[in-house]
Design a protein around this motif. Structure first.
Motif, short mmCIF file in Angstrom:
data_model
loop_
_atom_site.label_atom_id
_atom_site.label_comp_id
_atom_site.label_asym_id
_atom_site.label_seq_id
_atom_site.Cartn_x
_atom_site.Cartn_y
_atom_site.Cartn_z
N ILE A 9 85.79 35.86 19.42
CA ILE A 9 84.81 36.93 19.25
C ILE A 9 83.89 36.56 18.08
O ILE A 9 84.36 36.42 16.95
CB ILE A 9 85.50 38.27 18.96
CG1 ILE A 9 86.47 38.62 20.09
CG2 ILE A 9 84.48 39.38 18.74
CD1 ILE A 9 87.37 39.81 19.79
N PRO A 10 82.60 36.39 18.33
CA PRO A 10 81.70 35.98 17.25
C PRO A 10 81.43 37.12 16.26
O PRO A 10 81.03 38.22 16.65
CB PRO A 10 80.41 35.57 17.96
CG PRO A 10 80.53 36.06 19.35
CD PRO A 10 81.95 36.43 19.62
N GLN A 25 84.71 42.12 29.15
CA GLN A 25 83.78 43.25 29.00
C GLN A 25 83.01 43.14 27.68
O GLN A 25 81.82 43.40 27.62
CB GLN A 25 84.52 44.59 29.03
CG GLN A 25 84.90 45.05 30.39
CD GLN A 25 85.48 46.46 30.36
OE1 GLN A 25 85.68 47.06 29.31
NE2 GLN A 25 85.76 46.99 31.54
N LEU A 26 83.72 42.75 26.63
CA LEU A 26 83.08 42.60 25.32
C LEU A 26 82.01 41.52 25.36
O LEU A 26 80.92 41.70 24.82
CB LEU A 26 84.12 42.27 24.26
CG LEU A 26 83.59 42.08 22.84
CD1 LEU A 26 83.07 43.40 22.29
CD2 LEU A 26 84.66 41.52 21.94
N THR A 27 82.29 40.41 26.02
CA THR A 27 81.31 39.33 26.14
C THR A 27 80.07 39.81 26.89
O THR A 27 78.95 39.50 26.50
CB THR A 27 81.94 38.12 26.86
OG1 THR A 27 83.06 37.68 26.10
CG2 THR A 27 80.95 36.99 27.02
N ALA A 28 80.29 40.59 27.95
CA ALA A 28 79.16 41.12 28.71
C ALA A 28 78.34 42.11 27.88
O ALA A 28 77.12 42.16 27.99
CB ALA A 28 79.66 41.79 29.99
N ALA A 29 79.00 42.87 27.03
CA ALA A 29 78.32 43.86 26.20
C ALA A 29 77.57 43.19 25.04
O ALA A 29 76.57 43.71 24.56
CB ALA A 29 79.31 44.87 25.66
N LYS A 30 78.06 42.06 24.58
CA LYS A 30 77.55 41.26 23.47
C LYS A 30 77.84 41.87 22.12
O LYS A 30 78.54 41.30 21.32
CB LYS A 30 76.06 40.96 23.60
CG LYS A 30 75.56 40.10 22.42
CD LYS A 30 74.49 39.17 22.81
CE LYS A 30 73.92 38.43 21.65
NZ LYS A 30 74.59 37.20 21.32
N TYR A 31 77.30 43.05 21.81
CA TYR A 31 77.46 43.64 20.49
C TYR A 31 78.64 44.62 20.47
O TYR A 31 78.93 45.26 21.47
CB TYR A 31 76.18 44.35 20.06
CG TYR A 31 75.01 43.41 20.00
CD1 TYR A 31 74.99 42.37 19.08
CD2 TYR A 31 73.95 43.54 20.87
CE1 TYR A 31 73.93 41.48 19.04
CE2 TYR A 31 72.88 42.67 20.83
CZ TYR A 31 72.88 41.65 19.91
OH TYR A 31 71.83 40.76 19.87
#
Length: 97
Positions: A79-80, A8-14
């Motif tokens: 997580i970048p 979900q975090l990857t899809a949200a990006k920020y």
């Protein structure tokens, strides 16, 4: 569960990160990592999600050691840091500057 949160975090990006530390019963400082991001449920509905990522033992309380702990935890979970748009801490005096 962790993989679903990271997807979900990857899809949200920020995202924003909240880092909070408290001693456990054996007086070891337990640092919790919480992620906050906007999740798109169905292309029309958006929800702010706040998800617990993990506990990490923290022995030192200097700003530098906390920053290293944060960087290492983000790196370990893929997580970048560049996508982080907000941050919150307890013990803010150690992290100021």
């Amino acid at each position: 569960m962790k993989q679903a949160i990271l997807a979900q975090l990857t899809a949200a990006k920020y995202y924003s990160i909240i880092v909070y530390a408290t001693p456990d019963s054996s007086h070891v400082e337990q640092t919790s990592f919480i992620l906050r991001y906007v999740h798109c449920k169905d292309k029309v509905t958006y929800e702010v999600q706040e998800r617990f990522l993990e506990f990490v033992d923290c022995n030192q309380k200097t700003g530098e050691s906390i920053a290293e702990l944060i960087n290492e935890t983000l790196r370990k979970n893929g997580i970048p840091l560049a996508d982080c748009r907000g941050q919150g801490y307890d013990n803010g005096s150690n992290m100021s500057g």
